[in-house]
Scaffold this active site. Structure first.
Site, PDB file in Angstrom:
ATOM      1  N   GLU A  84      55.292  18.705  48.461  1.00  0.00           N
ATOM      2  CA  GLU A  84      55.762  18.243  49.761  1.00  0.00           C
ATOM      3  C   GLU A  84      57.237  17.972  49.516  1.00  0.00           C
ATOM      4  O   GLU A  84      57.592  17.227  48.594  1.00  0.00           O
ATOM      5  CB  GLU A  84      55.031  16.957  50.162  1.00  0.00           C
ATOM      6  CG  GLU A  84      53.577  17.173  50.563  1.00  0.00           C
ATOM      7  CD  GLU A  84      53.424  17.955  51.862  1.00  0.00           C
ATOM      8  OE1 GLU A  84      54.377  17.972  52.663  1.00  0.00           O
ATOM      9  OE2 GLU A  84      52.356  18.556  52.068  1.00  0.00           O
ATOM     10  N   THR A 125      64.403  17.772  41.168  1.00  0.00           N
ATOM     11  CA  THR A 125      65.530  17.618  42.109  1.00  0.00           C
ATOM     12  C   THR A 125      66.522  16.568  41.618  1.00  0.00           C
ATOM     13  O   THR A 125      66.140  15.625  40.915  1.00  0.00           O
ATOM     14  CB  THR A 125      64.964  17.198  43.489  1.00  0.00           C
ATOM     15  OG1 THR A 125      66.020  16.692  44.293  1.00  0.00           O
ATOM     16  CG2 THR A 125      63.923  16.084  43.380  1.00  0.00           C
ATOM     17  N   ASP A 126      67.774  16.703  42.069  1.00  0.00           N
ATOM     18  CA  ASP A 126      68.778  15.676  41.748  1.00  0.00           C
ATOM     19  C   ASP A 126      68.439  14.341  42.416  1.00  0.00           C
ATOM     20  O   ASP A 126      69.002  13.307  42.047  1.00  0.00           O
ATOM     21  CB  ASP A 126      70.190  16.134  42.156  1.00  0.00           C
ATOM     22  CG  ASP A 126      70.345  16.506  43.627  1.00  0.00           C
ATOM     23  OD1 ASP A 126      69.364  16.400  44.394  1.00  0.00           O
ATOM     24  OD2 ASP A 126      71.464  16.906  44.010  1.00  0.00           O
ATOM     25  N   GLU A 127      67.523  14.373  43.399  1.00  0.00           N
ATOM     26  CA  GLU A 127      67.209  13.132  44.121  1.00  0.00           C
ATOM     27  C   GLU A 127      66.526  12.089  43.234  1.00  0.00           C
ATOM     28  O   GLU A 127      66.473  10.917  43.595  1.00  0.00           O
ATOM     29  CB  GLU A 127      66.368  13.446  45.368  1.00  0.00           C
ATOM     30  CG  GLU A 127      67.130  14.375  46.291  1.00  0.00           C
ATOM     31  CD  GLU A 127      66.546  14.546  47.685  1.00  0.00           C
ATOM     32  OE1 GLU A 127      65.942  13.597  48.208  1.00  0.00           O
ATOM     33  OE2 GLU A 127      66.712  15.639  48.240  1.00  0.00           O
ATOM     34  N   TYR A 153      59.692  10.611  48.642  1.00  0.00           N
ATOM     35  CA  TYR A 153      59.758  11.975  48.080  1.00  0.00           C
ATOM     36  C   TYR A 153      60.357  11.938  46.676  1.00  0.00           C
ATOM     37  O   TYR A 153      59.794  12.480  45.725  1.00  0.00           O
ATOM     38  CB  TYR A 153      60.600  12.885  48.993  1.00  0.00           C
ATOM     39  CG  TYR A 153      61.088  14.150  48.319  1.00  0.00           C
ATOM     40  CD1 TYR A 153      60.191  15.148  47.926  1.00  0.00           C
ATOM     41  CD2 TYR A 153      62.450  14.354  48.057  1.00  0.00           C
ATOM     42  CE1 TYR A 153      60.641  16.313  47.297  1.00  0.00           C
ATOM     43  CE2 TYR A 153      62.902  15.513  47.433  1.00  0.00           C
ATOM     44  CZ  TYR A 153      61.992  16.483  47.051  1.00  0.00           C
ATOM     45  OH  TYR A 153      62.439  17.628  46.420  1.00  0.00           O
ATOM     46  N   LYS A 157      58.775  12.900  42.931  1.00  0.00           N
ATOM     47  CA  LYS A 157      59.330  13.915  42.024  1.00  0.00           C
ATOM     48  C   LYS A 157      59.690  13.293  40.673  1.00  0.00           C
ATOM     49  O   LYS A 157      59.483  13.898  39.626  1.00  0.00           O
ATOM     50  CB  LYS A 157      60.571  14.568  42.645  1.00  0.00           C
ATOM     51  CG  LYS A 157      60.311  15.395  43.887  1.00  0.00           C
ATOM     52  CD  LYS A 157      59.404  16.594  43.667  1.00  0.00           C
ATOM     53  CE  LYS A 157      60.027  17.682  42.818  1.00  0.00           C
ATOM     54  NZ  LYS A 157      59.140  18.877  42.715  1.00  0.00           N
TER      55      LYS A 157
HETATM   56  P1  NAD Z   1      58.994  24.140  50.591  1.00  0.00           P
HETATM   57  O1  NAD Z   1      58.517  22.920  51.288  1.00  0.00           O
HETATM   58  O2  NAD Z   1      59.706  25.210  51.349  1.00  0.00           O
HETATM   59  O3  NAD Z   1      57.761  24.853  49.852  1.00  0.00           O
HETATM   60  C1  NAD Z   1      56.743  24.154  49.207  1.00  0.00           C
HETATM   61  C2  NAD Z   1      55.568  25.111  49.009  1.00  0.00           C
HETATM   62  O4  NAD Z   1      54.538  24.383  48.320  1.00  0.00           O
HETATM   63  C3  NAD Z   1      54.973  25.629  50.300  1.00  0.00           C
HETATM   64  O5  NAD Z   1      54.734  27.013  50.233  1.00  0.00           O
HETATM   65  C4  NAD Z   1      53.651  24.865  50.421  1.00  0.00           C
HETATM   66  O6  NAD Z   1      52.644  25.584  51.105  1.00  0.00           O
HETATM   67  C5  NAD Z   1      53.306  24.638  48.959  1.00  0.00           C
HETATM   68  N1  NAD Z   1      52.427  23.471  48.757  1.00  0.00           N
HETATM   69  C6  NAD Z   1      52.560  22.234  49.308  1.00  0.00           C
HETATM   70  N2  NAD Z   1      51.567  21.430  48.890  1.00  0.00           N
HETATM   71  C7  NAD Z   1      50.795  22.175  48.050  1.00  0.00           C
HETATM   72  C8  NAD Z   1      49.648  21.899  47.274  1.00  0.00           C
HETATM   73  N3  NAD Z   1      49.070  20.686  47.314  1.00  0.00           N
HETATM   74  N4  NAD Z   1      49.136  22.870  46.501  1.00  0.00           N
HETATM   75  C9  NAD Z   1      49.711  24.113  46.470  1.00  0.00           C
HETATM   76  N5  NAD Z   1      50.783  24.422  47.192  1.00  0.00           N
HETATM   77  C10 NAD Z   1      51.339  23.468  47.964  1.00  0.00           C
HETATM   78  O7  NAD Z   1      59.869  23.569  49.408  1.00  0.00           O
HETATM   79  P2  NAD Z   1      61.139  24.173  48.660  1.00  0.00           P
HETATM   80  O8  NAD Z   1      62.355  23.718  49.347  1.00  0.00           O
HETATM   81  O9  NAD Z   1      60.909  25.615  48.410  1.00  0.00           O
HETATM   82  O10 NAD Z   1      61.056  23.392  47.279  1.00  0.00           O
HETATM   83  C11 NAD Z   1      60.340  23.919  46.174  1.00  0.00           C
HETATM   84  C12 NAD Z   1      60.481  22.970  44.996  1.00  0.00           C
HETATM   85  O11 NAD Z   1      61.862  22.798  44.675  1.00  0.00           O
HETATM   86  C13 NAD Z   1      59.940  21.567  45.283  1.00  0.00           C
HETATM   87  O12 NAD Z   1      59.269  21.120  44.128  1.00  0.00           O
HETATM   88  C14 NAD Z   1      61.175  20.738  45.562  1.00  0.00           C
HETATM   89  O13 NAD Z   1      60.960  19.396  45.197  1.00  0.00           O
HETATM   90  C15 NAD Z   1      62.188  21.407  44.656  1.00  0.00           C
HETATM   91  N6  NAD Z   1      63.603  21.312  45.072  1.00  0.00           N
HETATM   92  C16 NAD Z   1      63.989  21.703  46.335  1.00  0.00           C
HETATM   93  C17 NAD Z   1      65.327  21.641  46.684  1.00  0.00           C
HETATM   94  C18 NAD Z   1      65.805  22.097  48.057  1.00  0.00           C
HETATM   95  O14 NAD Z   1      66.991  21.976  48.359  1.00  0.00           O
HETATM   96  N7  NAD Z   1      64.951  22.652  48.903  1.00  0.00           N
HETATM   97  C19 NAD Z   1      66.283  21.182  45.765  1.00  0.00           C
HETATM   98  C20 NAD Z   1      65.846  20.791  44.486  1.00  0.00           C
HETATM   99  C21 NAD Z   1      64.508  20.878  44.153  1.00  0.00           C
HETATM  100  P1  TYD Z   2      68.061  17.658  54.062  1.00  0.00           P
HETATM  101  O1  TYD Z   2      68.238  19.120  54.333  1.00  0.00           O
HETATM  102  O2  TYD Z   2      66.887  16.965  54.649  1.00  0.00           O
HETATM  103  O3  TYD Z   2      68.091  17.502  52.478  1.00  0.00           O
HETATM  104  P2  TYD Z   2      68.118  16.137  51.569  1.00  0.00           P
HETATM  105  O4  TYD Z   2      67.878  14.960  52.401  1.00  0.00           O
HETATM  106  O5  TYD Z   2      66.995  16.399  50.629  1.00  0.00           O
HETATM  107  O6  TYD Z   2      69.455  16.135  50.927  1.00  0.00           O
HETATM  108  O7  TYD Z   2      69.365  16.882  54.552  1.00  0.00           O
HETATM  109  C1  TYD Z   2      70.658  17.185  54.036  1.00  0.00           C
HETATM  110  C2  TYD Z   2      71.635  16.146  54.586  1.00  0.00           C
HETATM  111  O8  TYD Z   2      71.711  16.308  56.017  1.00  0.00           O
HETATM  112  C3  TYD Z   2      71.176  14.701  54.380  1.00  0.00           C
HETATM  113  O9  TYD Z   2      72.308  13.871  54.140  1.00  0.00           O
HETATM  114  C4  TYD Z   2      70.541  14.315  55.694  1.00  0.00           C
HETATM  115  C5  TYD Z   2      71.359  15.103  56.695  1.00  0.00           C
HETATM  116  N1  TYD Z   2      70.628  15.478  57.925  1.00  0.00           N
HETATM  117  C6  TYD Z   2      71.140  15.137  59.178  1.00  0.00           C
HETATM  118  O10 TYD Z   2      72.225  14.521  59.306  1.00  0.00           O
HETATM  119  N2  TYD Z   2      70.423  15.503  60.272  1.00  0.00           N
HETATM  120  C7  TYD Z   2      69.220  16.150  60.188  1.00  0.00           C
HETATM  121  O11 TYD Z   2      68.615  16.430  61.244  1.00  0.00           O
HETATM  122  C8  TYD Z   2      68.722  16.509  58.892  1.00  0.00           C
HETATM  123  C9  TYD Z   2      67.408  17.241  58.743  1.00  0.00           C
HETATM  124  C10 TYD Z   2      69.456  16.159  57.782  1.00  0.00           C
END
Ligand code: NAD
Ligand code: TYD
Length: 339
Positions: A84, A125-127, A153, A157
């Site tokens: 998630e 994640t960096d978070e 979240y 992580k």
């Molecule tokens: P996303 O939400 O687009 O995709 C997540 C996927 O996981 C989906 O396909 C979903 O169906 C699947 N999933 C969810 N719960 C599941 C479960 N219980 N079992 C099996 N599959 C399940 O996310 P994303 O942005 O592609 O992120 C992927 C990974 O990278 C995550 O672990 C996230 O924490 C990490 N990450 C994301 C970012 C970003 O900027 N998006 C940055 C750093 C790290």
């Molecule tokens: P997001 O894409 O949710 O990534 P993260 O919170 O994991 O960094 O958001 C990126 C930045 O944009 C964050 O500072 C929150 C801001 N944001 C808004 O200002 N409005 C929005 O509707 C959303 C989704 C994010």
């Protein structure tokens, strides 16, 4: 070489599978995904007919399913993307994040130990580091920075990372972890900031900005995230954490202005809304370890990466429409009551 990718139907996972299927035609790649609201096999139509790729639907926290899968498939390597992933949703339903992100990771770690996986990679994640003050621009997160997550979240992580490190230390599982900054690129679900801006600007709809819009994120093209994971998976040292970042910081207001300019849309679409609870002020990653030890460098310049991304969303308007319909409307109304 048999590779399990979990969460491969989501944003980064689907980009990673497309990258790996092409780069390593000799590997057998199995994608396990629950297909939650943000995952779809549509994201993988480019590779679904490739002989070296297979999809299996299932949940990572379902231990009976995961054990049976590992026993049957005898994976050499695992990359865990399944999660998630949206901070706003974690503020509404934290428990869901613990089930998938913590218990799901534990289920994969346990099976990896039991069935002798040679490399387990946790996508983090960096978070997990919390945030940095806006004023101290020289400060960046290194792998030694304290773990200080803010949102449910980020806590989930961070917990998964600590579990993975414990499986390395206690049971000798060859684990690596990567902590990446914010990704952008094709196939990102429109709840996240960049595709949300694009989808709303195209329709001249108001764009929600949380708080004062000064929060800073470090943006990396998803293709560069994929190449970094590839490098760590093959050459990273077990037990090690690697930060991944693009040295590419923008405030939310700067970012939205840049996108609106490229789309030729007015800044009057910007609408300030109430701040996100616990909103992290600034993320900034120091990727020096990955560059120094594994020779990785990002290949995208942001100006080009964002243009390619805008074009992708314009050329894939139907992909976006499908995601904006149905449940997304109710989600949007609940998170943005002002709009
Ligand atoms: P996303 O939400 O687009 O995709 C997540 C996927 O996981 C989906 O396909 C979903 O169906 C699947 N999933 C969810 N719960 C599941 C479960 N219980 N079992 C099996 N599959 C399940 O996310 P994303 O942005 O592609 O992120 C992927 C990974 O990278 C995550 O672990 C996230 O924490 C990490 N990450 C994301 C970012 C970003 O900027 N998006 C940055 C750093 C790290
Ligand atoms: P997001 O894409 O949710 O990534 P993260 O919170 O994991 O960094 O958001 C990126 C930045 O944009 C964050 O500072 C929150 C801001 N944001 C808004 O200002 N409005 C929005 O509707 C959303 C989704 C994010």
């Amino acid at each position: 070489m048999k590779l399990l990718v979990t969460g491969g139907a989501g944003f980064i996972g689907s980009n990673f599978i497309q990258y790996m299927v092409k780069k390593y035609p000799q590997y057998e790649i199995v994608n396990v995904d629950a297909l939650t609201y943000c995952g779809s096999t549509d994201n993988l139509t480019a590779v679904e007919k490739n002989a070296n790729y297979r999809f299996v639907q299932g949940r990572i926290e379902d231990k009976a399913f995961i054990r049976a899968l590992f026993e049957r498939e005898a994976f050499d390597m695992v990359v865990n993307f399944a999660a998630e992933s949206h901070v706003d949703r974690s503020l509404e339903e934290p428990g869901k994040f613990l089930v998938t992100n913590v218990l799901g990771t534990e289920s994969l770690l346990e099976a990896s130990c039991r069935y002798g996986v040679k490399r387990y990679h946790q996508v983090s994640t960096d978070e997990v580091y919390g945030d940095l003050p806006l004023e101290a621009r020289a400060m960046r997160f290194t792998e030694e920075s304290p773990i200080r997550p803010s949102s449910p979240y980020a806590v989930s992580k961070a917990s998964a990372d600590l579990l993975a490190l414990a499986y390395h230390r206690s049971f000798g599982l060859p684990v690596t972890i990567s902590r990446c900054s914010n990704n952008y690129g094709p196939y990102q679900f429109p709840e996240k900031f960049i595709p949300l801006i694009i989808s709303r600007a195209e329709k001249n709809q108001k764009i929600p900005i949380y708080g004062d819009g000064q929060n800073v994120r470090d943006w990396l093209h998803v293709a560069d995230h994929c190449s970094a994971i590839d490098r760590i998976l093959h050459d990273g040292k077990p037990g090690e954490v690697y930060n991944i970042g693009g040295n590419n910081e923008y405030s939310n207001l700067e970012l939205v202005a840049l996108i609106l300019e490229k789309l030729k849309k007015p800044e009057s679409l910007l609408t300030f809304v109430g701040d996100r609870k616990g909103h992290d002020r600034r993320y900034a990653i120091d990727p020096a370890k990955l560059e120094r030890e594994l020779g990785w460098k990002p290949s995208y310049v942001f100006a080009q990466g964002i243009e390619d991304t805008l074009r992708w969303y314009q050329e894939n308007a139907q992909w976006m429409e499908k995601r904006l319909n149905g449940d997304f409307q109710a989600y949007f109304a609940a998170v943005y009551p002002e709009l």
